[in-house]
Write a protein that holds these residues in place. Structure first.
Motif, PDB file in Angstrom:
ATOM      1  N   TYR A  97       0.538  -1.196   0.163  1.00 24.03           N
ATOM      2  CA  TYR A  97       0.095   0.003  -0.196  1.00 24.03           C
ATOM      3  C   TYR A  97       0.786   1.424   0.037  1.00 24.03           C
ATOM      4  O   TYR A  97       0.501   2.344  -0.601  1.00 24.03           O
ATOM      5  N   LEU A  98       1.929   1.198   0.638  1.00 23.22           N
ATOM      6  CA  LEU A  98       2.875   2.535   0.654  1.00 23.22           C
ATOM      7  C   LEU A  98       3.947   2.346  -0.401  1.00 23.22           C
ATOM      8  O   LEU A  98       4.216   1.343  -0.900  1.00 23.22           O
ATOM      9  N   ASP A  99       4.521   3.680  -0.596  1.00 19.04           N
ATOM     10  CA  ASP A  99       5.364   3.800  -1.582  1.00 19.04           C
ATOM     11  C   ASP A  99       6.983   3.793  -1.335  1.00 19.04           C
ATOM     12  O   ASP A  99       7.830   3.520  -2.084  1.00 19.04           O
ATOM     13  N   GLY A 100       7.263   3.875   0.002  1.00 23.14           N
ATOM     14  CA  GLY A 100       8.635   3.645   0.400  1.00 23.14           C
ATOM     15  C   GLY A 100       8.958   3.517   1.731  1.00 23.14           C
ATOM     16  O   GLY A 100       7.795   3.828   2.530  1.00 23.14           O
ATOM     17  N   LEU A 101      10.098   3.044   2.265  1.00 27.46           N
ATOM     18  CA  LEU A 101      10.204   2.913   3.757  1.00 27.46           C
ATOM     19  C   LEU A 101      11.498   3.510   4.366  1.00 27.46           C
ATOM     20  O   LEU A 101      12.524   3.562   3.567  1.00 27.46           O
ATOM     21  N   VAL A 102      11.448   4.060   5.421  1.00 28.21           N
ATOM     22  CA  VAL A 102      12.426   4.919   6.307  1.00 28.21           C
ATOM     23  C   VAL A 102      12.600   3.981   7.630  1.00 28.21           C
ATOM     24  O   VAL A 102      11.615   3.831   8.102  1.00 28.21           O
ATOM     25  N   LEU A 103      14.035   3.399   7.569  1.00 30.75           N
ATOM     26  CA  LEU A 103      14.116   2.758   8.842  1.00 30.75           C
ATOM     27  C   LEU A 103      14.991   3.737   9.911  1.00 30.75           C
ATOM     28  O   LEU A 103      16.124   4.198   9.374  1.00 30.75           O
ATOM     29  N   GLN A 104      14.191   4.468  10.718  1.00 25.56           N
ATOM     30  CA  GLN A 104      15.259   5.339  11.711  1.00 25.56           C
ATOM     31  C   GLN A 104      16.035   4.819  12.721  1.00 25.56           C
ATOM     32  O   GLN A 104      16.105   3.577  12.772  1.00 25.56           O
ATOM     33  N   GLY A 105      16.828   5.800  13.156  1.00 20.92           N
ATOM     34  CA  GLY A 105      17.459   5.383  14.237  1.00 20.92           C
ATOM     35  C   GLY A 105      17.140   4.910  15.524  1.00 20.92           C
ATOM     36  O   GLY A 105      15.976   4.752  15.690  1.00 20.92           O
ATOM     37  N   GLY A 106      18.288   4.733  16.657  1.00 19.67           N
ATOM     38  CA  GLY A 106      17.693   4.203  17.825  1.00 19.67           C
ATOM     39  C   GLY A 106      18.687   3.298  18.516  1.00 19.67           C
ATOM     40  O   GLY A 106      19.977   3.371  18.136  1.00 19.67           O
ATOM     41  N   ALA A 107      18.317   2.035  18.917  1.00 23.12           N
ATOM     42  CA  ALA A 107      18.835   1.228  19.966  1.00 23.12           C
ATOM     43  C   ALA A 107      19.857   0.395  18.749  1.00 23.12           C
ATOM     44  O   ALA A 107      19.772   0.392  17.857  1.00 23.12           O
ATOM     45  N   ASP A 108      20.791  -0.129  19.360  1.00 26.73           N
ATOM     46  CA  ASP A 108      21.862  -0.832  19.035  1.00 26.73           C
ATOM     47  C   ASP A 108      21.125  -1.896  18.084  1.00 26.73           C
ATOM     48  O   ASP A 108      20.343  -2.636  18.675  1.00 26.73           O
TER      49      ASP A 108
END
Length: 260
Positions: free
Chosen positions: A73-84
């Protein structure tokens, strides 16, 4: 589907697990996003939707919606920062307890990444997101730059998003083309782990000028599967000393539009 409609961009969730002995909200699992990354993505006419982790054995019966449905359904993915990223995710044991990472988030984001790649949708990984991309394609990480990377420069500081260092682009790489032939620039750096062995079919696109730490990677067999070790969301207007990351965002969105 009309190309004039706003893009719909998926953003992975940061997970905060219940704290032992806590009450109230801290006794629950929280799924959140960092405001700056949402605002950076929304600097263009796009809709940003955080994709929640789906608990398979939860007390409430879930619907038939799966992560694959988000990828369709969605057009793209962003994996954000955070824990190791957990060292166990790439076949190692944590050398220190504080480097154990978050295996629950690893599994959730690995599945999310797989579904978007299989659907042919573009993926952009930021900081932890780049490290996860590398591990997903068979690479490994240095668990701790200061203790494992010889002659390492400073990549993390108490100044947090005010700490930066210089990177250089691979001369003939895609980043050099996206950024109009620039040799590189200064980027915000907030990480103590980094790429060790590069995953299958991943190409190094940028390195740290001082010590050679890998700062950007790109998959060579997919339309747009890209990771950056720095934080473009903190390169806000007025910080002229930092690399303008608009070309990276535009390249990501151009592929997303082209996949419609």
């Amino acid at each position: 589907m009309s190309r004039n409609k706003p893009l719909k961009i998926a953003l992975s969730a940061r997970l905060f697990h219940p704290r032992e002995g806590a009450t109230g909200i801290e006794s629950k699992t929280l799924q959140v996003l960092e405001q700056s990354i949402a605002q950076w993505l929304m600097s263009r006419d796009v809709l940003v939707l955080m994709v929640p982790s789906i608990l398979k054995d939860g007390p409430i019966h879930r619907s038939n919606i799966r992560l694959r449905d988000y990828a369709d359904y969605l057009d793209g993915l962003v994996l954000q920062g955070g824990a190791d990223v957990s060292p166990e995710t790439y076949g190692e044991r944590p050398l220190q307890a504080e480097w154990a990472g978050d295996r629950v988030r690893d599994a959730y984001e690995m599945e999310l990444l797989h579904e978007f790649v299989e659907a042919g949708k573009p993926v952009l990984g930021i900081c932890r997101g780049m490290q996860l991309l590398n591990v997903a394609f068979g690479g490994s990480l240095y668990q701790d730059i200061p203790s494992q990377f010889e002659r390492a420069a400073r990549h993390q500081d108490a100044a947090y998003d005010r700490h930066s260092h210089e990177i250089v682009f691979a001369p003939e790489g895609q980043f050099a083309r996206w950024f109009g032939g620039k040799p590189g620039g200064h980027v915000v750096s907030i990480h103590h782990q980094c790429v060790r062995s590069v995953g299958k079919s991943l190409q190094v696109e940028a390195t740290a000028a001082e010590d050679g730490v890998i700062e950007a990677i790109r998959h060579t067999e997919h339309g747009f599967v890209v990771g950056v070790q720095w934080h473009p969301e903190f390169h806000t207007p007025g910080h002229d000393s930092l690399l303008d990351c608009a070309p990276l965002l535009e390249a990501f969105y151009a592929v997303a539009r082209g996949r419609r």
